[in-house]
Design a protein around this motif. Structure first.
Motif, PDB file in Angstrom:
ATOM      1  N   SER A 109      95.122  39.786 -51.304  1.00 10.98           N
ATOM      2  CA  SER A 109      94.171  38.672 -51.379  1.00 10.98           C
ATOM      3  C   SER A 109      92.996  38.849 -50.429  1.00 10.98           C
ATOM      4  O   SER A 109      92.109  37.994 -50.354  1.00 10.98           O
ATOM      5  CB  SER A 109      94.890  37.356 -51.043  1.00 10.98           C
ATOM      6  N   ASN A 110      92.970  39.974 -49.701  1.00 11.30           N
ATOM      7  CA  ASN A 110      91.917  40.217 -48.721  1.00 11.30           C
ATOM      8  C   ASN A 110      90.773  40.992 -49.363  1.00 11.30           C
ATOM      9  O   ASN A 110      90.912  42.181 -49.678  1.00 11.30           O
ATOM     10  CB  ASN A 110      92.490  40.997 -47.533  1.00 11.30           C
ATOM     11  N   LEU A 111      89.635  40.333 -49.559  1.00 12.66           N
ATOM     12  CA  LEU A 111      88.449  40.987 -50.125  1.00 12.66           C
ATOM     13  C   LEU A 111      87.759  41.775 -49.011  1.00 12.66           C
ATOM     14  O   LEU A 111      87.172  41.205 -48.098  1.00 12.66           O
ATOM     15  CB  LEU A 111      87.502  39.939 -50.709  1.00 12.66           C
ATOM     16  N   VAL A 112      87.817  43.099 -49.103  1.00 11.25           N
ATOM     17  CA  VAL A 112      87.309  43.971 -48.043  1.00 11.25           C
ATOM     18  C   VAL A 112      85.874  44.401 -48.316  1.00 11.25           C
ATOM     19  O   VAL A 112      85.067  44.511 -47.395  1.00 11.25           O
ATOM     20  CB  VAL A 112      88.225  45.206 -47.881  1.00 11.25           C
ATOM     21  N   LEU A 113      85.551  44.658 -49.584  1.00  7.67           N
ATOM     22  CA  LEU A 113      84.190  45.011 -49.971  1.00  7.67           C
ATOM     23  C   LEU A 113      83.724  44.018 -51.028  1.00  7.67           C
ATOM     24  O   LEU A 113      84.410  43.827 -52.040  1.00  7.67           O
ATOM     25  CB  LEU A 113      84.125  46.443 -50.520  1.00  7.67           C
ATOM     26  N   GLY A 153      84.478  46.656 -43.258  1.00  8.14           N
ATOM     27  CA  GLY A 153      84.589  47.369 -44.525  1.00  8.14           C
ATOM     28  C   GLY A 153      83.936  48.739 -44.537  1.00  8.14           C
ATOM     29  O   GLY A 153      83.911  49.404 -45.573  1.00  8.14           O
ATOM     30  N   LYS A 154      83.427  49.191 -43.403  1.00 15.31           N
ATOM     31  CA  LYS A 154      82.689  50.457 -43.343  1.00 15.31           C
ATOM     32  C   LYS A 154      83.547  51.648 -43.779  1.00 15.31           C
ATOM     33  O   LYS A 154      83.161  52.418 -44.661  1.00 15.31           O
ATOM     34  CB  LYS A 154      82.164  50.707 -41.920  1.00 15.31           C
ATOM     35  N   ILE A 197      90.763  53.292 -54.427  1.00 13.47           N
ATOM     36  CA  ILE A 197      90.323  52.985 -55.789  1.00 13.47           C
ATOM     37  C   ILE A 197      89.552  51.670 -55.770  1.00 13.47           C
ATOM     38  O   ILE A 197      90.054  50.655 -55.269  1.00 13.47           O
ATOM     39  CB  ILE A 197      91.532  52.861 -56.749  1.00 13.47           C
ATOM     40  N   ILE A 198      88.343  51.682 -56.297  1.00 14.66           N
ATOM     41  CA  ILE A 198      87.539  50.460 -56.292  1.00 14.66           C
ATOM     42  C   ILE A 198      88.021  49.503 -57.383  1.00 14.66           C
ATOM     43  O   ILE A 198      88.598  49.914 -58.389  1.00 14.66           O
ATOM     44  CB  ILE A 198      86.043  50.762 -56.470  1.00 14.66           C
ATOM     45  N   ASP A 199      87.779  48.232 -57.166  1.00 14.06           N
ATOM     46  CA  ASP A 199      88.113  47.216 -58.167  1.00 14.06           C
ATOM     47  C   ASP A 199      86.956  47.003 -59.133  1.00 14.06           C
ATOM     48  O   ASP A 199      87.162  46.783 -60.330  1.00 14.06           O
ATOM     49  CB  ASP A 199      88.472  45.893 -57.476  1.00 14.06           C
ATOM     50  N   PHE A 225      73.676  48.059 -41.790  1.00 15.31           N
ATOM     51  CA  PHE A 225      74.563  47.196 -41.018  1.00 15.31           C
ATOM     52  C   PHE A 225      75.444  46.403 -41.972  1.00 15.31           C
ATOM     53  O   PHE A 225      74.944  45.699 -42.856  1.00 15.31           O
ATOM     54  CB  PHE A 225      73.751  46.238 -40.141  1.00 15.31           C
ATOM     55  N   MET A 226      76.760  46.548 -41.807  1.00 21.67           N
ATOM     56  CA  MET A 226      77.715  45.830 -42.632  1.00 21.67           C
ATOM     57  C   MET A 226      78.470  44.798 -41.804  1.00 21.67           C
ATOM     58  O   MET A 226      78.754  45.019 -40.624  1.00 21.67           O
ATOM     59  CB  MET A 226      78.726  46.797 -43.274  1.00 21.67           C
ATOM     60  N   ASP A 227      78.791  43.692 -42.445  1.00 19.38           N
ATOM     61  CA  ASP A 227      79.613  42.666 -41.811  1.00 19.38           C
ATOM     62  C   ASP A 227      80.327  41.893 -42.912  1.00 19.38           C
ATOM     63  O   ASP A 227      79.731  41.558 -43.944  1.00 19.38           O
ATOM     64  CB  ASP A 227      78.745  41.714 -40.971  1.00 19.38           C
ATOM     65  N   ASP A 228      81.608  41.658 -42.705  1.00 15.88           N
ATOM     66  CA  ASP A 228      82.402  40.849 -43.626  1.00 15.88           C
ATOM     67  C   ASP A 228      82.334  41.381 -45.060  1.00 15.88           C
ATOM     68  O   ASP A 228      82.231  40.614 -46.020  1.00 15.88           O
ATOM     69  CB  ASP A 228      81.937  39.390 -43.574  1.00 15.88           C
ATOM     70  N   GLY A 229      82.376  42.714 -45.202  1.00 13.86           N
ATOM     71  CA  GLY A 229      82.433  43.326 -46.526  1.00 13.86           C
ATOM     72  C   GLY A 229      81.117  43.379 -47.277  1.00 13.86           C
ATOM     73  O   GLY A 229      81.096  43.714 -48.457  1.00 13.86           O
ATOM     74  N   ARG A 230      80.015  43.078 -46.616  1.00 14.87           N
ATOM     75  CA  ARG A 230      78.707  43.079 -47.270  1.00 14.87           C
ATOM     76  C   ARG A 230      77.706  43.914 -46.476  1.00 14.87           C
ATOM     77  O   ARG A 230      77.856  44.088 -45.266  1.00 14.87           O
ATOM     78  CB  ARG A 230      78.153  41.646 -47.368  1.00 14.87           C
TER      79      ARG A 230
END
Length: 269
Positions: free
Chosen positions: A32-36, A58-59, A71-73, A237-242
């Motif tokens: 349930s953890n959205l990483v990217l 998420g880097k 594997i990407i979703d 710069f990435m933060d919180d999967g974005r």
């Protein structure tokens, strides 16, 4: 690192029109953890791009997705114009066939933070293993190439040593030579200095700087702000999967636009 002129950044990109990696809208969850959450990136030939951000942003997962270690979703990944994964209108992304995935991924070499050398093999054996087993090179071809790479990273004298006899910085430089032995078009680095003491970090960054000066296409997840500022052409710069912000290196550090970016740099610099 000295605050000298960024020779790698100042050098012209070999061909700014040639896209080496195109990632679009990448999503990835662990349970349930959205990483990217919709991460996109374009990497051009000869570019050095640094990805920075806090732990858990998420880097590293993004880097592993590019090389099919995860594997990407959702989303799509294209490497040198060849689709590794394509978006689907419903359900997960569709990958190329297994043989195509292996062939496409061989265009990318990857260096991990934990070295991942085979402890029962010498330095030379670690480097020639993949060219011989994967690319079917003969030892007569693989060994001189491996020795040239060891000379390049300053470790030719260690060719017959086992990894247990090397420092962390030496192990990481061997890992870089091992990745280069497969003659990749793109190098991916996943926090290559995070496990090293500052003195040993300098050795590894010097090797990476040399690759940048030779116009190797590089995507580097790093917490080394000096490297990102002085060597990278662009910083993400990435933060919180974005992806929060991306800009040319000089502009990124001189005038970050996003408040979250400014707060992060304020802690790191």
């Amino acid at each position: 690192m000295p605050n000298s002129t960024n020779s790698a950044t100042a050098a012209p990109v070999a061909d700014p029109r040639e896209i080496m990696i195109e990632a679009d809208g990448i999503t990835k969850s662990f349970g349930s953890n959205l990483v990217l959450n919709g991460v996109s990136l374009t990497l051009r030939k000869g570019e050095v791009v640094a990805i920075i951000g806090p732990s858990g942003s998420g880097k590293s997962t993004f880097l592993r997705c590019l090389n099919h270690l995860e594997i990407i979703d959702g989303g799509s990944i294209t490497v040198e114009g060849e689709p590794l994964a394509t978006s689907a209108t419903s359900g997960p992304s569709r990958y190329a066939s297994d043989s195509e995935v292996r062939r496409i991924c061989r265009k990318m070499g990857m260096v991990f933070q934990s070295f991942n050398l085979f402890p029962h093999m010498t330095v030379l054996q670690n480097i020639i293993e993949a060219p011989i087993t994967v690319k079917r090179q003969s030892k007569n071809v693989a060994i001189p190439k491996a020795e040239a790479l060891l000379k390049k990273v300053g470790l030719l004298a260690k060719r017959d040593n086992y990894p247990g006899r090397l420092s962390g910085g030496q192990k990481q430089r061997v890992a870089i030579a091992r990745a280069l032995a497969m003659e990749p078009d793109i190098m991916l680095f996943d926090e290559p200095t995070s496990a090293l003491d500052p003195e040993l970090t300098v050795e590894v960054l010097r090797t990476m700087r040399q690759l940048a000066e030779e116009h190797m296409t590089m995507l580097v997840v790093t917490h080394e702000m000096g490297f990102a500022r002085e060597v990278a052409h662009r910083v993400i710069f990435m933060d919180d999967g974005r992806v929060v912000e991306t800009a040319e290196s000089a502009e990124f550090f001189r005038a970050p636009k996003h408040e979250r970016t400014r707060a992060f740099l304020g802690q790191m610099l």
